[in-house]
Design a protein around this motif. Sequence first.
Motif, PDB file in Angstrom:
ATOM      1  N   GLU A 128       0.846  -1.192   0.000  1.00 23.45           N
ATOM      2  CA  GLU A 128       0.000   0.000   0.000  1.00 23.45           C
ATOM      3  C   GLU A 128       0.886   1.248   0.000  1.00 23.45           C
ATOM      4  N   VAL A 129       0.555   2.135  -0.903  1.00 24.07           N
ATOM      5  CA  VAL A 129       1.242   3.427  -0.984  1.00 24.07           C
ATOM      6  C   VAL A 129       0.341   4.421  -0.249  1.00 24.07           C
ATOM      7  N   ILE A 188       1.793   9.588  -0.044  1.00 22.72           N
ATOM      8  CA  ILE A 188       3.159   9.956  -0.458  1.00 22.72           C
ATOM      9  C   ILE A 188       3.203  11.391  -1.000  1.00 22.72           C
ATOM     10  N   SER A 210      -2.055   7.966  -2.716  1.00 25.09           N
ATOM     11  CA  SER A 210      -2.370   6.698  -2.044  1.00 25.09           C
ATOM     12  C   SER A 210      -3.012   5.724  -3.033  1.00 25.09           C
ATOM     13  N   LEU A 222       7.670   8.430  -8.519  1.00 26.90           N
ATOM     14  CA  LEU A 222       6.827   7.543  -7.717  1.00 26.90           C
ATOM     15  C   LEU A 222       7.349   6.105  -7.763  1.00 26.90           C
ATOM     16  N   ILE A 260       8.562   3.810  -4.589  1.00 28.99           N
ATOM     17  CA  ILE A 260       8.029   2.466  -4.300  1.00 28.99           C
ATOM     18  C   ILE A 260       9.177   1.448  -4.258  1.00 28.99           C
ATOM     19  N   CYS A 299      10.802   9.594   0.127  1.00 24.15           N
ATOM     20  CA  CYS A 299       9.702  10.559   0.003  1.00 24.15           C
ATOM     21  C   CYS A 299       9.774  11.536   1.174  1.00 24.15           C
ATOM     22  N   VAL A 358       5.395   3.576   2.257  1.00 25.08           N
ATOM     23  CA  VAL A 358       5.062   2.437   1.396  1.00 25.08           C
ATOM     24  C   VAL A 358       5.031   1.225   2.309  1.00 25.08           C
TER      25      VAL A 358
END
Length: 290
Positions: free
Chosen positions: A6-7, A10, A24, A46, A50, A56, A61
């Motif tokens: 899951e992001v 950020i 997100s 991005l 990840i 970030c 993450v």
Amino acid sequence: MNIIMEVQNIAKQYNAKKVLDNISFSIYSEEIVALVGKNGSGKSTLLKIIGGIEECDFGEVIKYVPTLKIGYVPEVAPSHVFFTPEEYLFHMGKISGLSKQSLQQKINDLFILFNMNEARSTRMNQLSKGMKQKIMIMQAMLEDTKLLILDEPLSGLDPRAQHDLENTLLSLKENGYSIILTCHETKLLENVVDRVLLIQGGRVLQMASEPIIQSNQLVFELPNKNSIDEFLPLIQIKQIRTLYNGNQELTVTVSKTDTDKILLAVLQSNASIKQLIPLNPKKEQFDTYF
Ligand code: ADP
């Protein structure tokens, strides 16, 4: 499908310029997600966040499986001209601290999975760009990677090589891998991608709320030209798309689960059903949004 990562919220800026703003989304097991957006919209940034290559400023993450291994493949052509793919992969695996025995087995498996056995002893400088791209992905998979991050994997490839790589990506998915990639030509993604995330103004717009929409297209013949206004309120069902040809024909696309409801509504009116066409979920998503 389970969430593997899951992001969350950020944010990133460079020199006081906000590039990513509160982003997100989730990544599921065995899916291919595409990040699309204009040049400079923050796609690579991005992906690097990840992949753990870039920090970030805010957010995190979260790996749902703590042991999840991520392989990041940047958009650069390899220049290891004097190596064969086998030597190159062996060398890179040794640098990562893998044992000779497990490395040999892994490399053999990867050559088969990528349909590259015939090229394993050819010098890298004699390989096509598509083959080099495959070797970069294989390198990212030497450790037991489950999530692949590919920055513009199709860029610069001719249509045949693109098609070949698309097939490879699909077979990786079938073998249990998840992939997040960037691509600027959305047309190229039609055949492989389950979900598209559009980056715009530092934000992500989720193009489909569910990873896969199973849908049906229904074509109705309305009783008369004026009945569209009477008919539409009958189908108070979430429609993916509605098309009226101005005559008496109405085409409605609904999710598979809503198909029975719409057929019932039609039976209660005087309209007749002309066609029911099950749709390819991936194609439908793209037709809807692009
Ligand atoms: P995309 O991949 O969508 O083309 P990028 O993530 O490469 O976009 O870049 C997003 C923005 O961030 C661009 O304006 C770019 O110039 C800037 N940027 C990216 N990396 C850096 C960096 N290391 N230092 C300063 N600015 C950067």
